[in-house]
Scaffold this motif. Sequence first.
Motif, PDB file in Angstrom:
ATOM      1  N   PRO B 315       0.815  -1.225   0.000  1.00 33.78           N
ATOM      2  CA  PRO B 315       0.000   0.000   0.000  1.00 33.78           C
ATOM      3  C   PRO B 315       0.844   1.268   0.000  1.00 33.78           C
ATOM      4  CG  PRO B 315      -0.774  -1.512   1.682  1.00 33.78           C
ATOM      5  CD  PRO B 315       0.489  -2.077   1.151  1.00 33.78           C
ATOM      6  N   ILE B 317       3.676   1.812  -1.464  1.00 27.18           N
ATOM      7  CA  ILE B 317       4.138   2.097  -2.817  1.00 27.18           C
ATOM      8  C   ILE B 317       2.997   2.602  -3.704  1.00 27.18           C
ATOM      9  CG2 ILE B 317       4.942   0.961  -4.926  1.00 27.18           C
ATOM     10  CD1 ILE B 317       6.593  -0.838  -3.118  1.00 27.18           C
ATOM     11  N   ASN B 318       1.845   1.967  -3.550  1.00 27.34           N
ATOM     12  CA  ASN B 318       0.763   2.288  -4.483  1.00 27.34           C
ATOM     13  C   ASN B 318      -0.014   3.531  -4.123  1.00 27.34           C
ATOM     14  OD1 ASN B 318       1.298   0.117  -6.107  1.00 27.34           O
ATOM     15  ND2 ASN B 318       0.051  -1.251  -4.889  1.00 27.34           N
ATOM     16  N   LEU B 319      -0.014   3.902  -2.863  1.00 31.56           N
ATOM     17  CA  LEU B 319      -0.920   4.982  -2.463  1.00 31.56           C
ATOM     18  C   LEU B 319      -0.206   6.235  -1.983  1.00 31.56           C
ATOM     19  CD1 LEU B 319      -3.582   2.867  -0.544  1.00 31.56           C
ATOM     20  CD2 LEU B 319      -3.556   3.503  -2.934  1.00 31.56           C
ATOM     21  N   GLY B 321       1.163   8.546  -3.634  1.00 37.11           N
ATOM     22  CA  GLY B 321       1.028   9.742  -4.449  1.00 37.11           C
ATOM     23  C   GLY B 321       1.747   9.718  -5.784  1.00 37.11           C
ATOM     24  N   TRP B 323       1.352   6.892  -8.176  1.00 36.55           N
ATOM     25  CA  TRP B 323       0.456   6.266  -9.149  1.00 36.55           C
ATOM     26  C   TRP B 323      -0.912   6.904  -9.139  1.00 36.55           C
ATOM     27  CZ3 TRP B 323       2.641   3.412 -12.639  1.00 36.55           C
ATOM     28  CH2 TRP B 323       3.826   2.765 -12.326  1.00 36.55           C
ATOM     29  N   THR B 324      -1.418   7.171  -7.949  1.00 33.84           N
ATOM     30  CA  THR B 324      -2.766   7.715  -7.880  1.00 33.84           C
ATOM     31  C   THR B 324      -2.716   9.031  -7.131  1.00 33.84           C
ATOM     32  OG1 THR B 324      -3.105   6.430  -5.892  1.00 33.84           O
ATOM     33  CG2 THR B 324      -3.913   5.484  -7.929  1.00 33.84           C
TER      34      THR B 324
END
Lengths: 384, 389
Positions: B315, B317-319, B321, B323-324
């Motif tokens: 999470p 890595i992905n959240l 800022g 990627w999204t």
Amino acid sequence: MNVRRVAAVASKEWRETVRDRMFLSLAFLIPILWMLVFGYGMVLDVENIPYAVVDRDHSSLSRDYLYRFQQSRYFDFKGALTDEREVEPLLASSRIRAVIIIPEKFQERLLAGQAVGVQTLVDGTFPLRSDITKGYVIAINTAFSEELVVAHVARIKGLAPDRARQLIQPIKLEVRYLYNQEVKSAWTIAPALVMLVLTLAPPLLTALGIVREKERGSIYNIYSSTVSRLEFLVGKLAPYVAISAFNILVLWLMAVYLFAAPFKGNGLFFYATALLFVFITTGQGLIVSLLVNTQQAAAIITVVLSIVPTMLYGGLLVPVSALAPQTKVIAHLFPEMYFTNIVHGTFLKGVGIEVLWPDVSVLVVYAISLLSIGYWLFRKRPSV
Amino acid sequence: MMHAVRSPMLQAVWWRRISVMIVKELRQLFRDKALIGFFFWAFIMDVYLAGSGTSMQLVNAGLVVHDADQTVSSRELIYRFHQPYFRFDGLVDHPKDGLRRLDFGDDIVLLDIPPRFHEMLASGESTSVQMQVAATHSPQGLSAASYGARIVGEFGLEASARAMGLSANGNLSLPVVRSDHRIWYNPNQDESWFMSISEVLTITTIFAVLLPAAALVRERERGTVEQLLVSPLSPFQIMFPKVAAMTLVILAGTAMSLFGILHAIFNVPMKGSLALYFAMTTLYVFTTSGLGLMAATIANNQAQVSLMTILVVAPMINLSGTWTPPEAMPIWLRELMLLSPLHHFVNISYGIQLKGTGLDILWPSVLSMVALGGALFGFGLWRFRRQFR
């Protein structure tokens, strides 16, 4: 292959897993927790873009124009600046992502029937977001311009506004969205998250489970036993596949009931392909585990090997059709893309094997080759 | 630890112990051939692959057209749906054939031009064009529709302006608001800049959390930590060198990708201070490894610690800022992500490299990172000590 020996290895592996309470609970908790935070967090919509304005005209028309940005849910008004020099530190600190600059004589020129350029400064650090921001600005400008043009044409040609509007926009574009009628990002993301979680979790469990034995040395019991290579691998992988097989159900339930993604396809077909995909990712974990000697290496390598292709080539954030030609070739080398096609196909399009057979057959080839490579790499007589 | 250091000689011994331990950690790490080989793969090849040719903007959206008119006007309209946004994949005889292409996923847009399109346009009647968009990937679907609307709108306006005699030498003399965009920091919108920087952040995070955590637990699992504890080393002297050694390795990796890939191949600029960039990376690696160490003191074996840290790392890595966009996340999650060191480092890393910002602007992010790192590291050390009292 002796079924009793396979059962013995599997039950040993299962007991070991069950006795490690924390490992066991993490094996079931990770998919649920990831699905939760990713489902809520991976929002692809660009909304609430923080922006500031510099209004050099201060007219009623410029205020009317800026009001449209304030009304939009895509933009989040952070303040009006008086001087362009204030812009730079705000953009640099990422407190705002865009600035709208209205030139002098904005109202005067527009009322005189002339075109006016409004400058937008956009933070280009994240190209996708700046691209979408640009699109929103253009959409607002177009809508605003259309009203002005209608009024202008009506005035100079002496027409009724409706007639003028029809003259100016002779072509109406009727857009229909297929498969995801309300264009919800959650509908795109939730099914694809099933792919993401099934790519990350199963190989990790498998790789750790096998390297654990290698590192502790308990694998020598296997080397010296009558258990054959195939029996060992089948028994060893069975519990991990079983855990993931159960998790598929949980993930599917969360996608459908928690994130309200529609499921239009055949449930059995979906479950079968998801299980096939679990065999592939488990096979990846198996291969990593046979090439490394420490759990540290096993964990890092599996994570990087699964996160990177998933994010870049899996079709989760970037649709594969949008990739550059050589990247598209790379994307086809990883199994993730095919499974995303299946997931989106079964969830959103409601299609089955009749359309998805190419993807399914590629996955079958993957599963068979990865598991055979794993079998071939596993030696009961290690060279070291 | 520090308070025990009084005389210069004791101080020298203290530093000597630390450096011996660092060397031990480095040796141990370099003996893991698979891991080291992979280290190069991750910092060089992965970063290269990420930067070359992944694009998140709408490009190449496959377009099929059902043209029931087949006139100058309809062909002119089709012609305007061009690269890089749309890729014209040919005409279909029947809309059904087009929908089938959408089902297979090769194409995502079906444009349906009605008969008598040209005729109605010329006579000033209104007509409509249908656009069916596959929205399996929602942002792509939205972009395609918005580009489509723009193209059709401009086409219609130009056609009618010509008819009304309002277009003077190609320019419209109409009161329209033109959009002039200036993109800062990455004027050509080169996505390899964004992608390669983000990939370095991803790889750095994975290594920073997992390496020291696994190293600490392995020591406990094998029992070698008992040997260290009966030695004159303090818990700090055991824990700190692990992190220091891994930090050195990760910094080397960052330098490899920065100079070897980002600067040499993708021409990513370094607008800010290189020294500041490396200082901040060091700080980040320290902070993040605190997270791993904390997990290491809770877990009993390496399998547990790996699962635990990965539970948190994915999470992060992905959240954080890259990627999204964080602005679009629900408030509770946005606030939770403030606890992620990567969330702050994303600002710092892109800020120094692309925007050329310095500490004068970045200090709030730096301060948050120091506070987080201090807390995590302190908690990990406290737990580690308590376990061996």
